[in-house]
Design an enzyme around this catalytic site. Structure first.
Site, short mmCIF file in Angstrom:
data_model
loop_
_atom_site.label_atom_id
_atom_site.label_comp_id
_atom_site.label_asym_id
_atom_site.label_seq_id
_atom_site.Cartn_x
_atom_site.Cartn_y
_atom_site.Cartn_z
N THR A 1 0.86 -1.19 0.00
CA THR A 1 0.00 0.00 0.00
C THR A 1 0.89 1.24 0.00
O THR A 1 1.91 1.28 0.68
CB THR A 1 -0.90 -0.01 1.26
OG1 THR A 1 -1.62 -1.25 1.26
CG2 THR A 1 -1.86 1.15 1.26
N ALA B 1 -11.36 -9.97 -1.04
CA ALA B 1 -12.34 -9.15 -0.32
C ALA B 1 -13.43 -10.03 0.28
O ALA B 1 -13.83 -9.86 1.43
CB ALA B 1 -12.93 -8.10 -1.26
N CYS C 1 -2.08 -9.68 1.95
CA CYS C 1 -3.07 -9.49 0.88
C CYS C 1 -4.37 -8.82 1.29
O CYS C 1 -4.81 -7.87 0.65
CB CYS C 1 -3.40 -10.82 0.23
SG CYS C 1 -2.09 -11.44 -0.80
C1 UDX Z 1 -4.96 -14.96 1.28
C2 UDX Z 1 -5.90 -15.77 0.35
O1 UDX Z 1 -6.47 -16.85 1.10
C3 UDX Z 1 -5.13 -16.27 -0.85
O2 UDX Z 1 -6.00 -16.94 -1.73
C4 UDX Z 1 -4.49 -15.08 -1.56
O3 UDX Z 1 -3.72 -15.51 -2.66
C5 UDX Z 1 -3.62 -14.31 -0.60
O4 UDX Z 1 -4.36 -13.91 0.55
P1 UDX Z 1 -3.10 -15.60 3.06
O5 UDX Z 1 -3.07 -14.16 3.39
O6 UDX Z 1 -1.82 -16.31 2.82
O7 UDX Z 1 -3.98 -15.87 1.76
O8 UDX Z 1 -3.82 -16.40 4.27
P2 UDX Z 1 -5.32 -16.74 4.66
O9 UDX Z 1 -5.36 -18.17 4.99
O10 UDX Z 1 -6.31 -16.25 3.69
O11 UDX Z 1 -5.49 -15.94 6.04
C6 UDX Z 1 -5.50 -14.52 6.10
C7 UDX Z 1 -5.73 -14.08 7.52
O12 UDX Z 1 -7.07 -14.36 7.96
C8 UDX Z 1 -4.83 -14.76 8.55
O13 UDX Z 1 -4.37 -13.82 9.49
C9 UDX Z 1 -5.72 -15.79 9.19
O14 UDX Z 1 -5.32 -16.12 10.48
C10 UDX Z 1 -7.05 -15.04 9.19
N1 UDX Z 1 -8.22 -15.94 9.23
C11 UDX Z 1 -8.46 -16.82 8.21
C12 UDX Z 1 -9.09 -15.88 10.32
O15 UDX Z 1 -8.90 -15.11 11.25
N2 UDX Z 1 -10.18 -16.72 10.34
C13 UDX Z 1 -10.45 -17.61 9.34
O16 UDX Z 1 -11.45 -18.33 9.43
C14 UDX Z 1 -9.55 -17.65 8.24
#
Ligand code: UDX
Ligand code: ADP
Length: 462
Positions: free
Chosen positions: A94, A225, A276
């Protein structure tokens, strides 16, 4: 047919993605380049357990393919010149300055890559956007390539990465789908087909989707999103559960069994992190505002507002439970990475919780199985709330979870590492000041078991 690939950017996306392409396509030479010499040296470490990205299963794949058809190098020009296809996997953080500060994606690394490709390329190239990019970036890249190039032909494809960190290898080996966007012209379609052919070496054809460039770019932002929105939605419910006596885990299970809703991404937490979600939503908000779509922008911005609230609320609760003061108190953090099975800490909730507690003069000791002290300090220094010296006084990393928790008033669980469950919690309890508090930001531990030992246990959303 593509024989040589170059990938610019040896990070969390470029590294694992190219390792898997190289493993599955031994007939293609894959060279991953980066300006960061230290990072490339780490990718070339003889012991592949020391490569810079920790992902389950990755070190074995790198060990298999490296030196055969997978190479890591700092010679960017040479790799560009040799390649038929160039992936751009540089970071797009960002913006921290100027127009769109705090919202728009900073495309300076992308532009530099485009200019470098234009300068160096002497033969036709297919350029693939791998980094998450705002809609219409492809046209900016094409503009630069066509106007500054040496008269060679460029085709631009968008091939967003959907892998999640911590499961990158599994996601790359068996993706739900691969998305490839390209021009509708015959040349564009030919370029798309050459990338389809690469993935078809291991991905079933029906999982490879092709679209126009803009749909592909926007799909990536939309997917992130929607996923982030689910986490913010369940986190919003967690606060209501705490007030009403409902249990968010029970609510999540109940709604998740509705096949229209589904059970994934309903885990209430201290807040989502990672490179992301926040960046992509801010980007979406910025794009919507640019088109004057204020309601659309506000709608998505609320996902971020909820997430900020959840992180802040967690820190506030620690302070108020510890009798409204944490000044001079030792608080142990279990976990610093933004999720388990990764050493990535970008936007991790732990950073913001620590920031709030340090402002209240707490002493924090952190244990994370994959994150070292210099990373923790650099994450906090980046916020610029305090100087490096002040941060060093307030926070230390401990290489051992038991000593991290020794003499602490409270433990905060920030990452859901599996190993935390297996600790000897009685031993941890014995070493702590009483009453001994556990604030479980991941709803990871067993409440009944901890309360039996004597802990005062608080989870999120119950
Ligand atoms: C994400 C997308 O899932 C992926 O498809 C994209 O390419 C990049 O962004 P990532 O950021 O690696 O991937 O991890 P992700 O598993 O999506 O988790 C993101 C955040 O959400 C983490 O901090 C995770 O702990 C949190 N999360 C996820 C929750 O708090 N609760 C959930 O149920 C799922
Ligand atoms: P991601 O999670 O998107 O992979 P990272 O920050 O882990 O992001 O990786 C991006 C990599 O791109 C970094 O290692 C950075 O050094 C590299 N990089 C950025 N700009 C350039 C450039 N112009 N040429 C080569 N490498 C670059």
């Amino acid at each position: 047919m593509i024989k040589t690939i170059c990938c610019i950017g040896a990070g969390y996306v470029g590294g694992p993605t190219m390792a898997v392409i190289a493993q599955k396509c031994p007939h293609i030479k894959v060279t991953v380049v980066d300006l960061n010499e230290k990072r490339i040296a780490a990718w070339n470490e003889a012991n592949t357990d020391n490569i810079p990205v920790y992902e389950p299963g990755l070190s074995a794949i790198v060990a298999e393919a490296r030196g055969r058809n997978l190479f890591f190098s700092t010679e960017v020009d040479k790799a560009i010149e040799e390649a038929d296809m160039i992936f751009i996997s540089v970071n797009t953080p960002t913006k921290t300055y100027g127009v769109g500060k705090g919202m728009a994606a900073d495309l300076k690394h992308i532009e530099l890559c485009a200019r470098q490709i234009a300068r160096v390329a002497k033969t036709d190239k297919i350029v693939v956007e791998k980094s998450t990019l705002p809609v219409r970036t492809a046209s900016a890249i094409k503009d630069i390539l066509d106007h500054t190039g040496n008269g060679v032909q460029f085709q631009i494809l968008s091939n967003p990465e959907f892998l999640a960190e911590g499961t990158a290898v599994a996601d790359l080996l068996a993706p739900d789908r691969v998305l490839i966007g390209g021009d509708t012209t015959p040349e564009g379609q030919k370029a798309i087909q050459s990338l389809v052919d690469i993935y078809a070496n291991w991905v079933p054809q029906e999982r490879i989707l092709t679209t126009n460039v803009w749909s592909s770019e926007l799909s990536k932002l939309t997917a992130n999103a929607f996923l982030a929105q689910r986490v913010s939605s369940i986190n919003a419910m967690s606060e209501l559960c705490e007030r009403t006596g409902a249990d968010v885990n029970e609510v999540a299970r109940a709604i998740g069994m509705d096949s229209r809703i589904g059970s994934k991404f309903l885990k209430s937490s201290v807040g989502f992190g990672g490179s992301c979600f926040q960046k992509d939503i801010l980007n979406l908000v910025y794009i919507a505002k640019t088109y004057g779509l204020n309601e659309v922008a506000d709608y998505w911005e609320q996902v971020i507002i909820m997430n900020d609230h959840q992180k802040r609320r967690f820190a506030k609760n620690i302070i108020s439970t510890l009798y409204n003061t944490v000044s001079g108190k030792k608080i142990a953090f279990l976990g610093w990475a933004f999720k388990k099975d990764t050493n990535d800490t970008r936007e991790s909730a732990a950073i913001y919780v620590a920031d709030d507690l340090l402002s209240e003069q707490a002493h924090i000791s952190v244990f994370d199985p994959k994150v070292k002290e210099d990373q923790i300090l650099s994450d906090l220094n980046y916020l610029e709330t305090r100087t490096d010296t002040e941060n060093k006084k307030g926070i230390v990393a401990d290489e051992n979870p038991y000593s991290a928790c020794k003499d602490a008033h409270a433990i905060a669980i920030l990452t859901e590492w599996d190993e935390f469950r297996d600790y000897n919690w009685q031993q941890i309890y014995d070493g702590m000041l009483k009453p001994a508090f556990v604030f479980d930001g991941r709803n990871l531990l067993d409440k009944t078991e901890l309360e039996k030992i004597g802990f005062v246990y608080q989870s999120i959303g119950s």
